[in-house]
Design a protein around this motif. Structure first.
Motif, PDB file in Angstrom:
ATOM      1  N   GLU A  70      34.991   3.554  87.154  1.00  0.00           N
ATOM      2  CA  GLU A  70      33.787   4.317  87.486  1.00  0.00           C
ATOM      3  C   GLU A  70      32.672   3.393  87.971  1.00  0.00           C
ATOM      4  O   GLU A  70      31.983   3.688  88.959  1.00  0.00           O
ATOM      5  CB  GLU A  70      33.347   5.098  86.253  1.00  0.00           C
ATOM      6  CG  GLU A  70      32.117   5.961  86.469  1.00  0.00           C
ATOM      7  CD  GLU A  70      31.698   6.681  85.206  1.00  0.00           C
ATOM      8  OE1 GLU A  70      30.591   7.225  85.174  1.00  0.00           O
ATOM      9  OE2 GLU A  70      32.504   6.701  84.255  1.00  0.00           O
ATOM     10  N   LEU A  71      32.511   2.255  87.265  1.00  0.00           N
ATOM     11  CA  LEU A  71      31.476   1.295  87.676  1.00  0.00           C
ATOM     12  C   LEU A  71      31.800   0.684  89.029  1.00  0.00           C
ATOM     13  O   LEU A  71      30.895   0.408  89.835  1.00  0.00           O
ATOM     14  CB  LEU A  71      31.334   0.202  86.616  1.00  0.00           C
ATOM     15  CG  LEU A  71      30.753   0.648  85.273  1.00  0.00           C
ATOM     16  CD1 LEU A  71      30.782  -0.505  84.275  1.00  0.00           C
ATOM     17  CD2 LEU A  71      29.326   1.151  85.447  1.00  0.00           C
ATOM     18  N   ALA A 116      34.078  10.756  74.936  1.00  0.00           N
ATOM     19  CA  ALA A 116      33.275  11.952  75.206  1.00  0.00           C
ATOM     20  C   ALA A 116      32.788  11.981  76.647  1.00  0.00           C
ATOM     21  O   ALA A 116      32.956  12.975  77.366  1.00  0.00           O
ATOM     22  CB  ALA A 116      32.095  12.013  74.231  1.00  0.00           C
ATOM     23  N   GLU A 117      32.179  10.896  77.111  1.00  0.00           N
ATOM     24  CA  GLU A 117      31.665  10.898  78.476  1.00  0.00           C
ATOM     25  C   GLU A 117      32.785  10.820  79.505  1.00  0.00           C
ATOM     26  O   GLU A 117      32.669  11.397  80.590  1.00  0.00           O
ATOM     27  CB  GLU A 117      30.684   9.745  78.664  1.00  0.00           C
ATOM     28  CG  GLU A 117      31.254   8.362  78.386  1.00  0.00           C
ATOM     29  CD  GLU A 117      30.204   7.269  78.556  1.00  0.00           C
ATOM     30  OE1 GLU A 117      29.925   6.921  79.705  1.00  0.00           O
ATOM     31  OE2 GLU A 117      29.685   6.799  77.528  1.00  0.00           O
ATOM     32  N   LEU A 118      33.902  10.143  79.178  1.00  0.00           N
ATOM     33  CA  LEU A 118      35.012  10.080  80.132  1.00  0.00           C
ATOM     34  C   LEU A 118      35.683  11.442  80.289  1.00  0.00           C
ATOM     35  O   LEU A 118      36.024  11.857  81.396  1.00  0.00           O
ATOM     36  CB  LEU A 118      36.037   9.041  79.675  1.00  0.00           C
ATOM     37  CG  LEU A 118      35.577   7.583  79.660  1.00  0.00           C
ATOM     38  CD1 LEU A 118      36.659   6.688  79.082  1.00  0.00           C
ATOM     39  CD2 LEU A 118      35.215   7.115  81.063  1.00  0.00           C
ATOM     40  N   GLN A 121      35.246  24.934  73.406  1.00  0.00           N
ATOM     41  CA  GLN A 121      34.614  23.671  73.039  1.00  0.00           C
ATOM     42  C   GLN A 121      35.706  22.638  72.811  1.00  0.00           C
ATOM     43  O   GLN A 121      36.829  22.979  72.423  1.00  0.00           O
ATOM     44  CB  GLN A 121      33.785  23.828  71.756  1.00  0.00           C
ATOM     45  CG  GLN A 121      32.679  24.849  71.830  1.00  0.00           C
ATOM     46  CD  GLN A 121      31.358  24.235  72.248  1.00  0.00           C
ATOM     47  OE1 GLN A 121      31.236  23.018  72.323  1.00  0.00           O
ATOM     48  NE2 GLN A 121      30.376  25.060  72.516  1.00  0.00           N
ATOM     49  N   VAL A 122      35.366  21.369  73.060  1.00  0.00           N
ATOM     50  CA  VAL A 122      36.284  20.255  72.820  1.00  0.00           C
ATOM     51  C   VAL A 122      35.644  19.350  71.769  1.00  0.00           C
ATOM     52  O   VAL A 122      34.508  18.888  71.958  1.00  0.00           O
ATOM     53  CB  VAL A 122      36.579  19.461  74.103  1.00  0.00           C
ATOM     54  CG1 VAL A 122      37.548  18.320  73.803  1.00  0.00           C
ATOM     55  CG2 VAL A 122      37.148  20.377  75.178  1.00  0.00           C
ATOM     56  N   TYR A 123      36.357  19.115  70.680  1.00  0.00           N
ATOM     57  CA  TYR A 123      35.857  18.275  69.593  1.00  0.00           C
ATOM     58  C   TYR A 123      36.704  17.007  69.508  1.00  0.00           C
ATOM     59  O   TYR A 123      37.929  17.061  69.607  1.00  0.00           O
ATOM     60  CB  TYR A 123      35.912  19.026  68.260  1.00  0.00           C
ATOM     61  CG  TYR A 123      35.110  20.314  68.253  1.00  0.00           C
ATOM     62  CD1 TYR A 123      33.773  20.322  67.903  1.00  0.00           C
ATOM     63  CD2 TYR A 123      35.707  21.518  68.622  1.00  0.00           C
ATOM     64  CE1 TYR A 123      33.042  21.503  67.900  1.00  0.00           C
ATOM     65  CE2 TYR A 123      34.989  22.698  68.628  1.00  0.00           C
ATOM     66  CZ  TYR A 123      33.648  22.685  68.267  1.00  0.00           C
ATOM     67  OH  TYR A 123      32.926  23.844  68.277  1.00  0.00           O
ATOM     68  N   LEU A 124      36.041  15.874  69.310  1.00  0.00           N
ATOM     69  CA  LEU A 124      36.719  14.580  69.240  1.00  0.00           C
ATOM     70  C   LEU A 124      36.563  13.992  67.843  1.00  0.00           C
ATOM     71  O   LEU A 124      35.483  14.093  67.244  1.00  0.00           O
ATOM     72  CB  LEU A 124      36.134  13.610  70.275  1.00  0.00           C
ATOM     73  CG  LEU A 124      36.108  14.079  71.733  1.00  0.00           C
ATOM     74  CD1 LEU A 124      35.443  13.016  72.606  1.00  0.00           C
ATOM     75  CD2 LEU A 124      37.506  14.368  72.239  1.00  0.00           C
ATOM     76  N   ILE A 125      37.623  13.358  67.350  1.00  0.00           N
ATOM     77  CA  ILE A 125      37.551  12.716  66.040  1.00  0.00           C
ATOM     78  C   ILE A 125      36.711  11.451  66.143  1.00  0.00           C
ATOM     79  O   ILE A 125      36.868  10.660  67.073  1.00  0.00           O
ATOM     80  CB  ILE A 125      38.966  12.399  65.512  1.00  0.00           C
ATOM     81  CG1 ILE A 125      38.894  11.845  64.084  1.00  0.00           C
ATOM     82  CG2 ILE A 125      39.697  11.442  66.438  1.00  0.00           C
ATOM     83  CD1 ILE A 125      40.266  11.655  63.436  1.00  0.00           C
ATOM     84  N   GLU A 160      34.646  21.392  82.331  1.00  0.00           N
ATOM     85  CA  GLU A 160      33.320  21.980  82.248  1.00  0.00           C
ATOM     86  C   GLU A 160      32.982  22.395  80.824  1.00  0.00           C
ATOM     87  O   GLU A 160      31.844  22.779  80.542  1.00  0.00           O
ATOM     88  CB  GLU A 160      33.234  23.202  83.168  1.00  0.00           C
ATOM     89  CG  GLU A 160      33.441  22.873  84.653  1.00  0.00           C
ATOM     90  CD  GLU A 160      33.382  24.110  85.524  1.00  0.00           C
ATOM     91  OE1 GLU A 160      32.934  25.156  85.028  1.00  0.00           O
ATOM     92  OE2 GLU A 160      33.811  24.039  86.688  1.00  0.00           O
ATOM     93  N   MET A 161      33.940  22.341  79.929  1.00  0.00           N
ATOM     94  CA  MET A 161      33.669  22.665  78.528  1.00  0.00           C
ATOM     95  C   MET A 161      32.833  21.559  77.886  1.00  0.00           C
ATOM     96  O   MET A 161      32.993  20.385  78.231  1.00  0.00           O
ATOM     97  CB  MET A 161      34.976  22.840  77.760  1.00  0.00           C
ATOM     98  CG  MET A 161      35.765  24.083  78.120  1.00  0.00           C
ATOM     99  SD  MET A 161      37.256  24.294  77.103  1.00  0.00           S
ATOM    100  CE  MET A 161      38.315  23.033  77.839  1.00  0.00           C
ATOM    101  N   PRO A 162      31.947  21.920  76.956  1.00  0.00           N
ATOM    102  CA  PRO A 162      31.204  20.882  76.222  1.00  0.00           C
ATOM    103  C   PRO A 162      32.152  20.000  75.418  1.00  0.00           C
ATOM    104  O   PRO A 162      33.052  20.500  74.746  1.00  0.00           O
ATOM    105  CB  PRO A 162      30.282  21.697  75.302  1.00  0.00           C
ATOM    106  CG  PRO A 162      30.205  23.052  75.919  1.00  0.00           C
ATOM    107  CD  PRO A 162      31.519  23.278  76.593  1.00  0.00           C
ATOM    108  N   VAL A 163      31.957  18.697  75.508  1.00  0.00           N
ATOM    109  CA  VAL A 163      32.776  17.723  74.778  1.00  0.00           C
ATOM    110  C   VAL A 163      31.867  17.002  73.799  1.00  0.00           C
ATOM    111  O   VAL A 163      30.857  16.420  74.207  1.00  0.00           O
ATOM    112  CB  VAL A 163      33.452  16.717  75.732  1.00  0.00           C
ATOM    113  CG1 VAL A 163      34.308  15.741  74.942  1.00  0.00           C
ATOM    114  CG2 VAL A 163      34.302  17.451  76.762  1.00  0.00           C
ATOM    115  N   GLN A 164      32.205  17.025  72.524  1.00  0.00           N
ATOM    116  CA  GLN A 164      31.342  16.431  71.518  1.00  0.00           C
ATOM    117  C   GLN A 164      32.165  15.859  70.380  1.00  0.00           C
ATOM    118  O   GLN A 164      33.314  16.258  70.172  1.00  0.00           O
ATOM    119  CB  GLN A 164      30.373  17.486  70.963  1.00  0.00           C
ATOM    120  CG  GLN A 164      31.086  18.644  70.264  1.00  0.00           C
ATOM    121  CD  GLN A 164      30.140  19.775  69.927  1.00  0.00           C
ATOM    122  OE1 GLN A 164      29.579  20.388  70.814  1.00  0.00           O
ATOM    123  NE2 GLN A 164      29.989  20.030  68.647  1.00  0.00           N
TER     124      GLN A 164
END
Length: 958
Positions: free
Chosen positions: A711-712, A50-52, A74-78, A58-62
């Motif tokens: 990223e880190l 989700a965070e990656l 919207q983007v939905y993740l299993i 720009e769409m909400p990812v949840q």
């Protein structure tokens, strides 16, 4: 929340993170689509997807929630450990069933997406191993949806995309970064955007006829009488894929691009099937239909016909349950299943019997282990099942039907034909079926207008039984007659066949004529002693025994000829050389006669049955016997023949007994080994599937962590550059006050190096000359409150030392962060300011006039020495040091109150007159001047100077 125009199901596994990033990087946030991403996730690790993914769109990812309505943009993740389905536009979560072995979440979701959304479903298959998604895209295509697959060369793992592309179903095969543009073009195309069904392009009959002609030219298939709604809808889909708006333009496109003709043909012939589709139908056949057919099959066996077999799953399903029923009944019947389809490519693929591993979701585990063999990431049907099925290309509308069929299965084929063709096909099936034959149709099909031809066995399951034979349609009868009688004699090939046939007839007539007058009796016998042909009159030499008719020459010949014929023919076929016997005595027409037997092999070409000719001549017709002939002694030959046969029989018995014993032993060992191997194979197969699934899940987790590490790493570099650029000397300590990290600026302060990392704070303190810093750090650890102090390090350098507790999120740890900020300049400025303040204070106190500093309310907050001397006693008697209390109230006031109020409101006071009245009654007339103190336009106080007018009068008098 708005309803999406289309719902896009995206399947990804190992290597899918990079593909998803590239896809969403190019996808606009306001496309009107909804995206559901289904991955192979590890149940033991928290997914960072989700965070990656949020960094690339720009769409909400949840993460999907149970019962959540799918919204546009919207983007939905299993979530991990869940299977995801769609029902009436809502996401439904369920626990994964570990008992079924390999879990295929992509197939599960895509099939539900196809059932729920129909033509508004889009499937995208990205990088991953295995074949998850292959069954799902079949369901999407069956419902008229659109399919995209990642190109194999752009995928990090090409198993899933390659398996999807091998089906021929994807509309687009391309890299993920190119998918968004074509996806938008597809959904915005007029044929995709329209709400009504087909009908727009049907009016252009000329273009449609040209398209049908091109298809018939390419594949010999006439789609004219296929159901128009289905044909037009799939033509429109190809027009949308190729971004063509008019049917006539598409017809011209087909003429220029012949590969598109092949693609359109595949689209129109799309075969969507699976093993044991509609399970209740197969259970009914297994329990109620097949046992009766098998028990009443007789010696001729059973013949089944699967029409429109597509890729063969249905034909193999029928073979499997037939084998299961035979094993249960303990019967062995010769079963032949004819599986036909008009699509030659589908038939060719079906013959290999190789299917992707996703079929595990359609097959019970026991049947999968019993009838399938795993090959890498695929399964192959066992050979004993493949041998039961004969695949062949066959056009049901043009080619002659099979005959003497006990069961016809034609499921989900009639729905694509117009009623006139449906009636024709049902008549063909009725002609093919034997008495009481069974017809199985799809769940959306029926016998329609033919109730007099079929009676229902189970109307709900669409299983029917034929009522009796009917004639074929006229065109099929003529075609059937041509198939029996051979090709027409017109044309070159016909003339050649006719000429050859005439030559054979002429030769036969010649042999028959000569056989009556000149030739001796000649018998043509095959290797199994079967009489094939006779030239001449066999009367007296051959006879027809009573009982069942046999063609064995030793039974047809008279008793005196049987033994020499058997002996001689055995030698001829064994050695391939001629054999002759003379002086063979036999009784012919009540007379004794001596004959000579000549047996010689006939020339044999490849593929032909070995034959031998037996020539029988009366011995008195020739001057002398042939030199090659052996004088035949009946008794001696008979005794020798008997001895040879007994020896051969004994040898055969001994060998057979030894072989039987060896086979029994070997069979027992092989049976035990087979059971062990089968058990081991099942365990290894299960373990391999689990390891494969775990490997994919771990690769997904690894990709997410790799992205997070990158990223880190970037954040760490940013932090290092920030600490280096700000010039602050900082030291990071652990809970034991050991050095973990420091900034470059600290090197200039105390010459710290990398060798000091891990050392105690006290080592640094000795260099700083501050021995109590460890105690201060312990105080910060204990109280979790920051502390600071000034430190002088010699050479005139001053530093502000601060210590803060180390904070992670909202929690504090035992670590400490120490910073040293160079405040030497501030220290110098402070000393200069203090000197200036002392000088100002001296001037302030030594001034000869009364100087007062007031707050915004007019209270006296500071006064000079002169004011102390003249007003000190008065101020001590006041309850509050308010200047207004020293000014007489009106009407005695000469405007002092008004001048003071104006001053406190921001108006300067210049040479005003004020009278001060001291509590002892003394009045001091004064000339006042003052200025307000302002901060950002707001009065914060005032400075006022009072000159005693009495002193001026005395000075003036003097």
């Amino acid at each position: 929340m708005s309803t999406p125009d289309y719902i896009v199901g995206i399947g990804a596994s190992a290597g899918g993170l990079e593909a998803l990033d590239a896809f969403f990087q190019q996808m606009p946030p306001d496309s009107g689509l909804s995206f559901v991403v289904v991955q192979h996730l590890s149940p033991d690790y928290k997914s960072l997807m989700a965070e990656l993914l949020s960094r690339h769109t720009e769409m909400p990812v949840q993460r999907a929630e149970d019962g959540e309505t799918v919204a546009a943009n919207q983007v939905y993740l299993i979530p991990p450990r869940k299977n995801l389905t769609l029902f009436h536009g809502k996401l439904i979560l369920s626990e994964q069933d570990a008992s079924r072995g390999v879990n295929l979440p992509i197939d599960v979701f895509l099939r539900s997406l196809a059932e729920d959304q129909g033509e508004r479903a889009i499937a995208v298959i990205l990088s991953g191993t295995g074949s998850d998604g292959t069954r799902g895209i079949r369901a999407i295509k069956e419902q008229g949806g659109m399919i995209m697959a990642q190109s194999a060369d752009s995928a990090k793992f090409d198993g899933m995309p390659r398996s999807a592309a091998a089906t021929g179903l994807p509309d687009f095969v391309l890299p993920p970064e190119e998918m968004p543009r074509l996806l938008q073009s597809f959904v915005q195309h007029p044929h995709s955007a329209k709400a009504e069904g087909p009908g727009v392009i049907v009016t252009d009959e000329d273009a449609l006829t040209r398209i049908f002609a091109l298809l018939r030219e390419d594949s010999s298939i006439d789609f004219t009488f296929y159901k128009s709604s289905t044909v037009v809808r799939r033509i429109e889909r190809r027009m949308t894929v190729n971004e063509i708006g008019e049917l006539r333009d598409y017809a011209r496109y087909l003429e220029r691009h012949r590969d598109e003709v092949n693609t359109l043909r595949r689209e129109l012939l799309i075969g969507v099937t699976s093993f044991f589709r509609d399970r209740e139908v197969w259970e009914y056949l297994e329990q109620s239909v097949l046992p009766g057919l098998i028990e009443n099959s007789g010696k001729n066996g059973l013949r089944f016909w699967v029409a429109g077999c597509s890729t063969g799953e249905e034909a193999y399903s029928l073979a499997i349950i037939t084998r299961e029923v035979m094993d249960r009944l303990g019967l062995t019947v010769d079963v032949k299943i004819f599986a036909t389809d008009v699509d030659r490519n589908a038939v060719q693929n079906a013959g290999s019997g190789i299917y992707p591993e996703s079929i595990v979701a359609d097959l019970p585990p026991d049947l999968l282990a019993k009838y399938f063999q795993r090959q890498d990431e695929q399964f192959q049907i066992a050979r004993r099942i493949r041998e039961m099925v004969v695949f062949a290309p066959h056009d049901l509308l043009r080619d002659p039907p099979f005959t003497n069929i006990q069961l016809v299965s034609c499921r989900n084929l009639l729905i694509y034909l117009q009623p006139v063709l449906q009636k024709k096909v049902l008549d063909l099936f009725n002609f093919s079926l034997s008495a009481d034959g069974v017809l199985v149709l799809g769940n959306s099909e029926t016998v329609g207008d033919a109730p007099d031809t079929y009676e229902p066995v189970d109307q709900k399951l669409r299983i029917f039984r034929t009522r009796g034979k009917r004639r074929l349609p006229a065109n099929q009868e003529s075609r059937e007659h041509s198939m029996r009688t051979g090709p027409s004699p017109s044309g070159p090939s016909g003339r050649a066949a006719r000429q050859e046939h005439e030559e054979e007839r002429l030769l036969g007539r010649l042999v028959e004529t000569l056989g009556e007058e000149i030739l001796p009796l000649i018998l043509v016998v095959s290797q199994d002693l079967e009489l094939r042909h006779v030239v001449g009159n066999p009367e007296g030499y051959l006879h027809m025994p009573t009982g069942r008719v046999h063609h064995d020459i030793t039974r047809l010949a008279t008793a005196d000829l049987a033994t020499p014929l058997a002996t001689g023919l055995q030698k001829v076929f064994k050695t391939g050389e001629r054999t002759s016997y003379s002086n063979v005595h036999l009784r012919l027409r009540e007379e004794k006669q001596v004959v000579e037997l000549r047996m010689l092999p006939l020339p044999t070409h490849k593929g032909q049955t070995p034959l031998a000719a037996v020539v029988i001549r009366p011995q008195h017709q020739q001057a002398s016997s042939s030199d090659e002939a052996v004088v035949y002694d009946l008794d001696q030959e008979t005794q020798q023949r008997i001895a040879d046969l007994e020896a051969e029989l004994q040898f055969t018995r001994e060998n057979l007994q030894a072989t039987v014993e060896e086979l029994e032993t070997a069979n027992e060992e092989l049976q035990a080994s087979n059971e062990e191997l089968q058990a081991s194979n099942e365990e290894l197969q299960s373990t391999n599937e689990e390891l494969q699934s775990v490997n994919e899940e771990l690769h997904t987790v690894n990709a997410e962590y790799q992205s997070k590490i990158s990223e880190l790493y970037e954040l760490n570099n940013d932090l290092d550059n920030l600490l280096s650029a700000n010039g602050i000397a900082s030291l990071f300590l652990d809970s034991q006050l050991r050095i973990r990290r420091y900034t470059p600026a600290l090197t200039e302060v105390c010459q710290i190096t990398d060798g000091d990392i891990g050392g105690h704070l006290a080592e640094v303190c000795r260099r700083l000359g501050a021995q109590d810093l460890p105690e201060l750090a312990c105080q910060v650890q204990r109280e979790r409150q920051p502390a600071e102090r000034e430190v002088h390090l010699g050479r005139g350098r001053w530093y502000l030392l601060t210590m803060h507790p180390y904070q992670v999120g909202s929690e504090y740890t035992s670590s400490v962060v120490m910073s040293l900020v160079d405040v030497t300049h501030l220290k110098d400025t402070q000393r200069a300011l203090e000197a200036s303040q002392l000088h100002f204070r001296r001037l302030f106190d030594e001034a000869p006039h009364i100087i007062l500093l007031l707050d915004p309310q007019g209270r006296i907050r500071e006064l000079n020495r002169t004011a102390h001397e003249r007003l000190g006693s008065a101020l001590e008697d006041l309850e509050s040091p308010d200047l207004r209390e020293l000014i007489p109230a009106p009407p005695d006031d000469e405007g002092g109150h008004q001048a003071l109020e104006s001053l406190l409101k921001g108006a300067p006071l210049s040479e005003g007159r004020i009278r001060l009245r001291i509590p002892d009654g003394t009045e001091i007339p004064a000339e006042a001047s003052g200025v307000p103190e302002m901060v950002e336009g707001r009065v914060t106080g005032a400075r006022i100077v009072l000159r005693d007018m009495r002193e001026r009068a005395q000075t003036g008098d003097g």
